[in-house]
Design a protein around this motif. Structure first.
Motif, short mmCIF file in Angstrom:
data_model
loop_
_atom_site.label_atom_id
_atom_site.label_comp_id
_atom_site.label_asym_id
_atom_site.label_seq_id
_atom_site.Cartn_x
_atom_site.Cartn_y
_atom_site.Cartn_z
N MET A 76 48.71 2.45 -12.32
CA MET A 76 48.22 3.80 -12.57
C MET A 76 46.72 3.79 -12.85
N LYS A 77 46.30 2.93 -13.80
CA LYS A 77 44.88 2.84 -14.13
C LYS A 77 44.07 2.34 -12.94
N ASN A 78 44.68 1.45 -12.15
CA ASN A 78 43.99 0.90 -10.99
C ASN A 78 43.66 2.02 -10.00
N ARG A 79 44.58 2.93 -9.81
CA ARG A 79 44.38 4.03 -8.88
C ARG A 79 43.22 4.93 -9.32
N ILE A 80 43.23 5.36 -10.57
CA ILE A 80 42.17 6.26 -11.05
C ILE A 80 40.83 5.52 -11.10
N PHE A 81 40.85 4.24 -11.46
CA PHE A 81 39.63 3.44 -11.48
C PHE A 81 39.01 3.41 -10.08
N ASN A 82 39.84 3.20 -9.07
CA ASN A 82 39.33 3.15 -7.70
C ASN A 82 38.84 4.51 -7.22
N LEU A 83 39.50 5.58 -7.65
CA LEU A 83 39.00 6.92 -7.33
C LEU A 83 37.63 7.15 -7.96
N TYR A 84 37.48 6.75 -9.22
CA TYR A 84 36.19 6.88 -9.90
C TYR A 84 35.13 6.03 -9.19
N ALA A 85 35.48 4.80 -8.84
CA ALA A 85 34.53 3.90 -8.17
C ALA A 85 34.09 4.49 -6.83
N ASP A 86 35.03 5.00 -6.06
CA ASP A 86 34.70 5.62 -4.77
C ASP A 86 33.77 6.82 -4.96
N PHE A 87 34.05 7.65 -5.96
CA PHE A 87 33.23 8.83 -6.23
C PHE A 87 31.81 8.41 -6.59
N VAL A 88 31.67 7.44 -7.49
CA VAL A 88 30.35 6.98 -7.92
C VAL A 88 29.59 6.38 -6.74
N CYS A 89 30.26 5.60 -5.92
CA CYS A 89 29.61 4.99 -4.75
C CYS A 89 29.10 6.06 -3.80
N GLU A 90 29.93 7.05 -3.53
CA GLU A 90 29.51 8.12 -2.63
C GLU A 90 28.32 8.89 -3.21
N ALA A 91 28.38 9.18 -4.51
CA ALA A 91 27.29 9.92 -5.16
C ALA A 91 25.99 9.13 -5.17
N CYS A 92 26.09 7.81 -5.29
CA CYS A 92 24.90 6.96 -5.37
C CYS A 92 24.46 6.43 -4.00
N GLY A 93 25.28 6.66 -2.99
CA GLY A 93 24.94 6.21 -1.64
C GLY A 93 25.00 4.70 -1.48
N ILE A 94 25.99 4.09 -2.13
CA ILE A 94 26.15 2.64 -2.01
C ILE A 94 27.58 2.33 -1.56
N LEU A 95 27.78 1.12 -1.10
CA LEU A 95 29.10 0.66 -0.70
C LEU A 95 29.85 0.13 -1.92
N LYS A 96 31.15 0.26 -1.88
CA LYS A 96 31.96 -0.24 -3.00
C LYS A 96 31.81 -1.76 -3.16
N THR A 97 31.64 -2.46 -2.04
CA THR A 97 31.44 -3.91 -2.12
C THR A 97 30.15 -4.24 -2.87
N ASP A 98 29.14 -3.38 -2.72
CA ASP A 98 27.88 -3.60 -3.43
C ASP A 98 28.01 -3.25 -4.92
N LEU A 99 28.86 -2.27 -5.24
CA LEU A 99 29.08 -1.91 -6.64
C LEU A 99 29.63 -3.10 -7.41
N PHE A 100 30.49 -3.87 -6.75
CA PHE A 100 31.11 -5.02 -7.41
C PHE A 100 30.52 -6.34 -6.91
N SER A 101 29.22 -6.33 -6.65
CA SER A 101 28.52 -7.52 -6.19
C SER A 101 27.41 -7.87 -7.17
N LYS A 102 27.06 -9.13 -7.22
CA LYS A 102 25.97 -9.58 -8.09
C LYS A 102 24.67 -9.76 -7.31
N LYS A 103 24.52 -9.05 -6.20
CA LYS A 103 23.31 -9.14 -5.39
C LYS A 103 22.08 -8.79 -6.23
N LYS A 104 20.99 -9.45 -5.95
CA LYS A 104 19.73 -9.16 -6.65
C LYS A 104 19.00 -7.97 -6.01
#
Length: 105
Positions: free
Chosen positions: A1-29
């Motif tokens: 249940m929490k996983n689903r809402i967490f992923n919805l939140y992550a997708d929303f934030v990524c779309e709003a910030c114009g980034i990919l979800k893979t980049d959200l959870f990456s340690k890229k410099k």
């Protein structure tokens, strides 16, 4: 249940910030500030939705992002301390929109 809402939140934030979800959870410099701010917004949104820090940590790990609980606490504190500043109006709107959109999930 929490996983689903967490992923919805992550997708929303990524779309709003114009980034990919893979980049959200990456340690890229590259563009580190943009990615970390988006992560901090995600942590803040989850905390407002009453997710515990350990739950947020575990959900980040499921997405391939290793971090400490202190990193999450720092991010939440950072957003909490800056969200009401006039220059952060757009960030505040993104957070409020996300919470409104998924309030009944």
């Amino acid at each position: 249940m929490k996983n689903r809402i967490f992923n919805l939140y992550a997708d929303f934030v990524c779309e709003a910030c114009g980034i990919l979800k893979t980049d959200l959870f990456s340690k890229k410099k590259k563009k580190l500030q943009l990615y970390s701010q988006a992560r901090f917004m995600l942590f803040y949104i989850c905390s407002v939705d009453n997710m515990k820090t350990i739950e947020i940590k575990n959900l980040c790990v499921l997405n391939g992002y290793m971090l400490l609980r202190q990193n999450i606490d720092y991010g939440i504190e950072k957003i909490t301390n800056t969200i009401d500043k006039p220059e952060n109006k757009e960030m505040r709107q993104v957070i409020q929109s996300c919470l409104r959109k998924y309030k009944d999930e």
